[in-house]
Design a protein around this motif. Structure first.
Motif, mmCIF file in Angstrom:
data_model
loop_
_atom_site.group_PDB
_atom_site.id
_atom_site.type_symbol
_atom_site.label_atom_id
_atom_site.label_comp_id
_atom_site.label_asym_id
_atom_site.label_seq_id
_atom_site.Cartn_x
_atom_site.Cartn_y
_atom_site.Cartn_z
ATOM 1 N N ALA A 26 0.835 -1.205 0.000
ATOM 2 C CA ALA A 26 0.000 0.000 0.000
ATOM 3 C C ALA A 26 0.871 1.256 0.000
ATOM 4 N N ALA A 27 1.917 1.265 0.820
ATOM 5 C CA ALA A 27 2.825 2.416 0.868
ATOM 6 C C ALA A 27 3.546 2.593 -0.462
ATOM 7 N N ALA A 28 4.001 1.489 -1.050
ATOM 8 C CA ALA A 28 4.710 1.556 -2.329
ATOM 9 C C ALA A 28 3.799 2.078 -3.434
ATOM 10 N N GLU A 29 2.560 1.599 -3.485
ATOM 11 C CA GLU A 29 1.625 2.040 -4.525
ATOM 12 C C GLU A 29 1.221 3.496 -4.329
ATOM 13 N N ALA A 30 1.077 3.916 -3.074
ATOM 14 C CA ALA A 30 0.749 5.324 -2.810
ATOM 15 C C ALA A 30 1.830 6.230 -3.386
ATOM 16 N N PHE A 31 3.091 5.801 -3.262
ATOM 17 C CA PHE A 31 4.179 6.592 -3.834
ATOM 18 C C PHE A 31 4.209 6.461 -5.355
ATOM 19 N N GLU A 32 4.225 5.231 -5.856
ATOM 20 C CA GLU A 32 4.382 5.006 -7.294
ATOM 21 C C GLU A 32 3.260 5.635 -8.112
ATOM 22 N N GLU A 33 2.025 5.470 -7.664
ATOM 23 C CA GLU A 33 0.881 5.940 -8.440
ATOM 24 C C GLU A 33 0.388 7.325 -8.032
ATOM 25 N N GLY A 34 0.525 7.675 -6.743
ATOM 26 C CA GLY A 34 -0.018 8.940 -6.264
ATOM 27 C C GLY A 34 1.007 9.967 -5.841
ATOM 28 N N THR A 39 2.311 7.337 6.795
ATOM 29 C CA THR A 39 2.131 6.217 7.705
ATOM 30 C C THR A 39 0.883 5.432 7.332
ATOM 31 N N VAL A 40 1.069 4.159 7.020
ATOM 32 C CA VAL A 40 -0.048 3.288 6.638
ATOM 33 C C VAL A 40 -0.718 2.752 7.900
ATOM 34 N N ALA A 41 -2.044 2.758 7.907
ATOM 35 C CA ALA A 41 -2.816 2.254 9.057
ATOM 36 C C ALA A 41 -2.452 0.802 9.357
ATOM 37 N N ALA A 42 -2.602 0.408 10.603
ATOM 38 C CA ALA A 42 -2.243 -0.940 11.031
ATOM 39 C C ALA A 42 -3.172 -2.010 10.470
ATOM 40 N N SER A 54 -10.496 -12.815 -3.122
ATOM 41 C CA SER A 54 -10.523 -12.098 -4.405
ATOM 42 C C SER A 54 -10.705 -10.592 -4.204
ATOM 43 N N GLN A 55 -11.042 -10.167 -3.000
ATOM 44 C CA GLN A 55 -11.267 -8.756 -2.712
ATOM 45 C C GLN A 55 -9.956 -8.054 -2.381
ATOM 46 N N PRO A 56 -9.813 -6.800 -2.781
ATOM 47 C CA PRO A 56 -8.570 -6.071 -2.469
ATOM 48 C C PRO A 56 -8.487 -5.713 -0.993
ATOM 49 N N VAL A 57 -7.265 -5.480 -0.552
ATOM 50 C CA VAL A 57 -7.016 -4.983 0.794
ATOM 51 C C VAL A 57 -6.763 -3.489 0.656
ATOM 52 N N VAL A 58 -7.538 -2.656 1.370
ATOM 53 C CA VAL A 58 -7.412 -1.204 1.254
ATOM 54 C C VAL A 58 -7.030 -0.633 2.610
ATOM 55 N N PHE A 59 -5.958 0.139 2.620
ATOM 56 C CA PHE A 59 -5.472 0.767 3.844
ATOM 57 C C PHE A 59 -5.595 2.276 3.744
ATOM 58 N N ALA A 60 -5.850 2.907 4.871
ATOM 59 C CA ALA A 60 -5.759 4.362 4.958
ATOM 60 C C ALA A 60 -4.286 4.704 5.174
ATOM 61 N N ILE A 61 -3.908 5.906 4.785
ATOM 62 C CA ILE A 61 -2.536 6.370 5.003
ATOM 63 C C ILE A 61 -2.579 7.825 5.464
ATOM 64 N N GLU A 62 -1.817 8.114 6.484
ATOM 65 C CA GLU A 62 -1.660 9.502 6.899
ATOM 66 C C GLU A 62 -0.562 10.078 6.020
ATOM 67 N N VAL A 63 -0.924 10.947 5.117
ATOM 68 C CA VAL A 63 0.033 11.499 4.159
ATOM 69 C C VAL A 63 0.890 12.544 4.861
ATOM 70 N N LEU A 64 2.185 12.283 4.875
ATOM 71 C CA LEU A 64 3.137 13.187 5.508
ATOM 72 C C LEU A 64 4.000 13.919 4.495
ATOM 73 N N GLU A 65 4.009 13.397 3.269
ATOM 74 C CA GLU A 65 4.848 14.012 2.238
ATOM 75 C C GLU A 65 4.177 13.872 0.877
ATOM 76 N N GLU A 66 4.233 14.933 0.119
ATOM 77 C CA GLU A 66 3.707 14.962 -1.239
ATOM 78 C C GLU A 66 4.896 15.268 -2.155
ATOM 79 N N PHE A 67 5.223 14.333 -3.041
ATOM 80 C CA PHE A 67 6.395 14.465 -3.899
ATOM 81 C C PHE A 67 6.062 15.234 -5.172
#
Length: 122
Positions: A26-34, A39-42, A54-67
């Protein structure tokens, strides 16, 4: 962020590799795509995945940096919007379910948590 081909608003997603956790992906995709880091939720927002693999796993993330630059910046857009606006932008049913789960969790925790869809005050 938007999809590459249709321009619809989506969440970052990707296949979990053998040597990583769902949270790490989730952290990697948030960077690569967004183009965001944080900090990714536990735990995932929606627990359906536990019963249906078959269902995706979706995590919330506290965005601390925008590249200003990220791997997929030339193939999609990103936007910083309030949750109320995000609800009107998302047309796909399962993504609306994720936004509702996020809204419920925010109300329950009363803490600022952000979803990997983008930065800001979702």
């Amino acid at each position: 962020m938007t999809s590459r081909h249709r321009g619809k608003w989506i969440l970052p997603k990707g296949k979990i590799e053998v040597d990583e956790t769902a949270r790490e992906r989730a952290a990697a995709e948030a960077f690569e795509e967004g183009g965001v880091g944080g900090t990714v939720a536990a735990r995932p927002l929606i627990a359906d995945r536990l019963a249906d693999l078959s269902q995706p796993v979706v995590f919330a993330i506290e965005v601390l940096e925008e590249f200003s630059e990220w791997p997929e910046m030339r193939v999609s857009q990103r936007a910083c919007v309030p949750l109320s606006e995000a609800r009107s932008m998302i047309t796909e049913g399962s993504l609306r379910k994720v936004l509702e789960a996020f809204a419920s969790e925010r109300r329950a925790q009363r803490t600022p948590v952000l979803i990997t869809a983008k930065c800001g005050t979702l």
